[in-house]
Design an enzyme around this catalytic site. Structure first.
Site, PDB file in Angstrom:
ATOM      1  N   CYS A 225      -4.614 -35.319 -13.350  1.00  0.00           N
ATOM      2  CA  CYS A 225      -3.759 -34.805 -14.425  1.00  0.00           C
ATOM      3  C   CYS A 225      -3.090 -33.488 -14.035  1.00  0.00           C
ATOM      4  O   CYS A 225      -3.547 -32.401 -14.400  1.00  0.00           O
ATOM      5  CB  CYS A 225      -4.521 -34.641 -15.730  1.00  0.00           C
ATOM      6  SG  CYS A 225      -3.363 -34.425 -17.089  1.00  0.00           S
TER       7      CYS A 225
ATOM      8  N   CYS B 288       1.583 -38.123 -18.599  1.00  0.00           N
ATOM      9  CA  CYS B 288       0.897 -36.855 -18.792  1.00  0.00           C
ATOM     10  C   CYS B 288       1.281 -36.299 -20.160  1.00  0.00           C
ATOM     11  O   CYS B 288       2.437 -35.932 -20.369  1.00  0.00           O
ATOM     12  CB  CYS B 288       1.296 -35.885 -17.676  1.00  0.00           C
ATOM     13  SG  CYS B 288       0.268 -34.421 -17.685  1.00  0.00           S
TER      14      CYS B 288
ATOM     15  N   ASP C  27      -8.125 -42.356  -9.329  1.00  0.00           N
ATOM     16  CA  ASP C  27      -7.953 -41.105  -8.593  1.00  0.00           C
ATOM     17  C   ASP C  27      -8.281 -41.239  -7.107  1.00  0.00           C
ATOM     18  O   ASP C  27      -7.717 -40.517  -6.279  1.00  0.00           O
ATOM     19  CB  ASP C  27      -8.850 -40.017  -9.198  1.00  0.00           C
ATOM     20  CG  ASP C  27      -8.466 -39.649 -10.622  1.00  0.00           C
ATOM     21  OD1 ASP C  27      -7.416 -40.108 -11.098  1.00  0.00           O
ATOM     22  OD2 ASP C  27      -9.237 -38.898 -11.254  1.00  0.00           O
TER      23      ASP C  27
ATOM     24  N   VAL D  88     -22.952 -44.805  -3.783  1.00  0.00           N
ATOM     25  CA  VAL D  88     -22.614 -45.410  -2.491  1.00  0.00           C
ATOM     26  C   VAL D  88     -22.564 -44.306  -1.433  1.00  0.00           C
ATOM     27  O   VAL D  88     -22.026 -43.214  -1.669  1.00  0.00           O
ATOM     28  CB  VAL D  88     -21.253 -46.142  -2.584  1.00  0.00           C
ATOM     29  CG1 VAL D  88     -20.803 -46.640  -1.213  1.00  0.00           C
ATOM     30  CG2 VAL D  88     -21.357 -47.290  -3.574  1.00  0.00           C
TER      31      VAL D  88
ATOM     32  N   GLY E 280     -11.557 -46.140 -14.269  1.00  0.00           N
ATOM     33  CA  GLY E 280     -11.039 -47.285 -13.523  1.00  0.00           C
ATOM     34  C   GLY E 280     -12.080 -48.386 -13.378  1.00  0.00           C
ATOM     35  O   GLY E 280     -11.778 -49.571 -13.604  1.00  0.00           O
TER      36      GLY E 280
ATOM     37  N   GLN F 264     -12.333 -37.665 -20.054  1.00  0.00           N
ATOM     38  CA  GLN F 264     -11.962 -36.334 -19.556  1.00  0.00           C
ATOM     39  C   GLN F 264     -10.690 -35.750 -20.198  1.00  0.00           C
ATOM     40  O   GLN F 264     -10.584 -34.527 -20.341  1.00  0.00           O
ATOM     41  CB  GLN F 264     -11.800 -36.384 -18.033  1.00  0.00           C
ATOM     42  CG  GLN F 264     -13.063 -36.871 -17.322  1.00  0.00           C
ATOM     43  CD  GLN F 264     -12.831 -37.157 -15.834  1.00  0.00           C
ATOM     44  OE1 GLN F 264     -12.107 -36.459 -15.144  1.00  0.00           O
ATOM     45  NE2 GLN F 264     -13.471 -38.216 -15.339  1.00  0.00           N
TER      46      GLN F 264
ATOM     47  N   LYS G  70      -2.291 -38.743 -10.542  1.00  0.00           N
ATOM     48  CA  LYS G  70      -3.606 -39.319 -10.807  1.00  0.00           C
ATOM     49  C   LYS G  70      -4.005 -39.073 -12.267  1.00  0.00           C
ATOM     50  O   LYS G  70      -4.354 -37.958 -12.638  1.00  0.00           O
ATOM     51  CB  LYS G  70      -4.639 -38.694  -9.870  1.00  0.00           C
ATOM     52  CG  LYS G  70      -4.350 -38.988  -8.392  1.00  0.00           C
ATOM     53  CD  LYS G  70      -5.371 -38.352  -7.486  1.00  0.00           C
ATOM     54  CE  LYS G  70      -5.046 -38.587  -6.020  1.00  0.00           C
ATOM     55  NZ  LYS G  70      -4.946 -39.992  -5.585  1.00  0.00           N
ATOM     56  N   THR G  71      -3.933 -40.129 -13.079  1.00  0.00           N
ATOM     57  CA  THR G  71      -4.277 -40.005 -14.502  1.00  0.00           C
ATOM     58  C   THR G  71      -4.973 -41.274 -15.000  1.00  0.00           C
ATOM     59  O   THR G  71      -4.892 -42.336 -14.372  1.00  0.00           O
ATOM     60  CB  THR G  71      -3.015 -39.820 -15.389  1.00  0.00           C
ATOM     61  OG1 THR G  71      -2.233 -41.033 -15.309  1.00  0.00           O
ATOM     62  CG2 THR G  71      -2.173 -38.638 -14.970  1.00  0.00           C
TER      63      THR G  71
ATOM     64  N   GLU H 135     -22.903 -46.976 -10.081  1.00  0.00           N
ATOM     65  CA  GLU H 135     -22.528 -45.688 -10.696  1.00  0.00           C
ATOM     66  C   GLU H 135     -23.794 -44.831 -10.809  1.00  0.00           C
ATOM     67  O   GLU H 135     -24.758 -45.231 -11.455  1.00  0.00           O
ATOM     68  CB  GLU H 135     -21.917 -45.947 -12.078  1.00  0.00           C
ATOM     69  CG  GLU H 135     -21.782 -44.735 -12.983  1.00  0.00           C
ATOM     70  CD  GLU H 135     -20.898 -43.618 -12.423  1.00  0.00           C
ATOM     71  OE1 GLU H 135     -19.717 -43.876 -12.147  1.00  0.00           O
ATOM     72  OE2 GLU H 135     -21.417 -42.482 -12.247  1.00  0.00           O
TER      73      GLU H 135
END
Ligand code: FAD
Length: 397
Positions: free
Chosen positions: A164, A341, A298, A81, A17, A46, A306-307, A38
């Protein structure tokens, strides 16, 4: 809100994302100062872990240096963070930095809670136990499948949201196919223990999966959670959610999907909704209490599966709306909950589920996608990874 010419935009998370949004924002808002925070120096694709766990690819195909996916002109702050102070438009990092922003995008992913299942972490990689859910454990899945010589193969799915939702069963279908091809299927009992109430939320695709499970002679146990693993004894403790009854099941292979939640630092922050996810309007992806904060992926509290595919639909909406906010305009783009999916049902077959918030199919192709198809398997194996690295992460798809 008044228009801004040089907004400071901070993106939390450089995964699917975060990078998709960074790439799009870089092109759309040329004057913006964009930073991705990050901590990891690696970026992972993934979805391919399903095929890695089944021995189709080595895990290295899923990994690239984070530096190689950060868009040109975007700064990368390698830190994590720790907390948010949205009233002051500021966050703090584990490294002790205070970072201010005009706009914030939160894309920090989902947290894997391995330790919620006593004994699981200790036995991952030993005693026939693996999991496709992390880069560090996906090889163990393939080892367990390869070395399986018969007995009980147990596949679990927790009762929490997961990324997923189909992945815990995809690897089971591949394993069953592998056992068949290598002549051990007749010596194997396969069990799917799932915290959910059925195989899949969308009736159209569920009907196909129910046929797959029947054809493959897989035993299903719903509303059943893995609550403990005694690795050396090859015992999994399953709990019936309705009765609370516990049963110890012997296994020779265990593919475990850990319970998941919103990351702790989000759960404990003022951005969280009551369930811990970043609160976000389901259409605009903007935080309802903090107008300069957006969320996707996610970590976002959106009532859809969530994908990465969901992010492909969310990123353009978020960027459009963030650009409107920067320009002081009302938000114009709408996300309708699209997610997808690719349900692998064997080496060479796949059901491509695509649907929206209302669980209505939103199919891309002009044929019935609830059928198992070889062409869709090839899409997952070859086309989707290429689209990810060359299209989505570059902000084109
Ligand atoms: P991620 O891509 O996980 O990125 C989150 C980032 O946030 C990470 O880089 C992390 O290091 C970073 N982060 C964490 N904490 C902090 C912090 N404190 N500060 C800053 N950064 C932080 N999706 C599909 O569309 N199709 C599939 O077939 C599919 N199959 C899957 C199979 C498996 C086995 C798995 C595990 C996932 C699968 N997915 C699939 C899901 C998909 O990979 C995820 O939904 C997607 O990657 C989510 O993107 P994200 O940006 O929200 O999170």
């Amino acid at each position: 809100m008044t228009a801004m010419t040089h907004p400071r935009i901070v993106i939390v998370g450089g995964g699917t994302g975060g990078i998709s949004v960074a790439a799009r924002l870089r092109r759309k808002l040329k004057q913006a100062d964009i930073t991705v925070i990050e901590p990891s120096d690696k970026h992972y694709y993934q979805p391919i872990w399903t095929l890695v766990g089944a021995g189709v690819f080595p895990k290295e195909v899923s990994e690239r240096p984070e530096a190689s996916v950060i868009p040109k002109g975007v700064q990368w702050l390698r830190d994590a963070v720790a907390s948010f102070d949205p009233d002051r438009n500021e966050l703090t990092t584990v490294g002790g930095r205070h970072v201010g922003y005009d706009f914030l995008v939160v894309a920090a992913g989902i947290q894997l809670n391995w330790d919620k299942i006593p004994g699981l972490r200790e036995t991952l990689g030993r005693n026939g136990v693996g999991s496709n859910y992390s880069f560090g454990t996906v090889d163990e899945t393939w080892k367990a499948i390869r070395e399986f010589r018969g007995g009980t193969a147990l596949f679990t799915m927790p009762n929490t949201p997961v990324k997923c939702g189909g992945a815990p069963q995809k690897i089971m279908y591949l394993a069953e196919d592998y056992f068949r091809r290598t002549g051990v299927r007749d010596q194997a009992k396969i069990i799917f223990a799932s915290g959910a109430g059925n195989l899949f939320a969308v009736p159209k695709y569920r009907a196909t999966l129910e046929k797959v499970v029947a054809r493959k002679n897989i035993e299903t146990r719903f509303k059943t959670n893995l609550v403990e693993v005694r690795g050396d004894a090859h015992e999994a403790v399953l709990e019936n959610a309705a009765t609370g009854e516990r049963e110890s099941v012997h296994f020779d292979l265990l593919h475990a999907t850990p319970p998941m939640s919103a990351p702790d630092f989000i759960r404990q922050s003022p951005l969280a909704n009551p369930d811990g996810w970043v609160e976000a309007d389901r259409s605009s992806l903007r935080h309802p209490r903090f107008a300069n904060i957006f969320a996707l992926g996610d970590a976002a509290g959106l009532p859809t599966s969530k994908t990465g595919a969901a992010i492909r639909a969310q990123a353009p909406v978020l960027v459009e709306n963030l650009a409107c906010a920067v320009q002081g305009k009302s938000l114009s783009a709408t996300y309708k909950g699209y997610t997808s999916c690719p349900l692998v049902t064997g080496y060479g077959s796949l059901v491509l589920a695509e649907f929206d918030y209302e669980l209505n199919p939103q199919e891309t192709f002009p044929f019935d996608q609830s059928k198992e198809r070889h062409s869709m398997y090839l899409l997952k194996k070859y086309l989707l990874p290429a689209m990810y690295w060359n299209g989505m992460l570059k902000g084109y798809l």
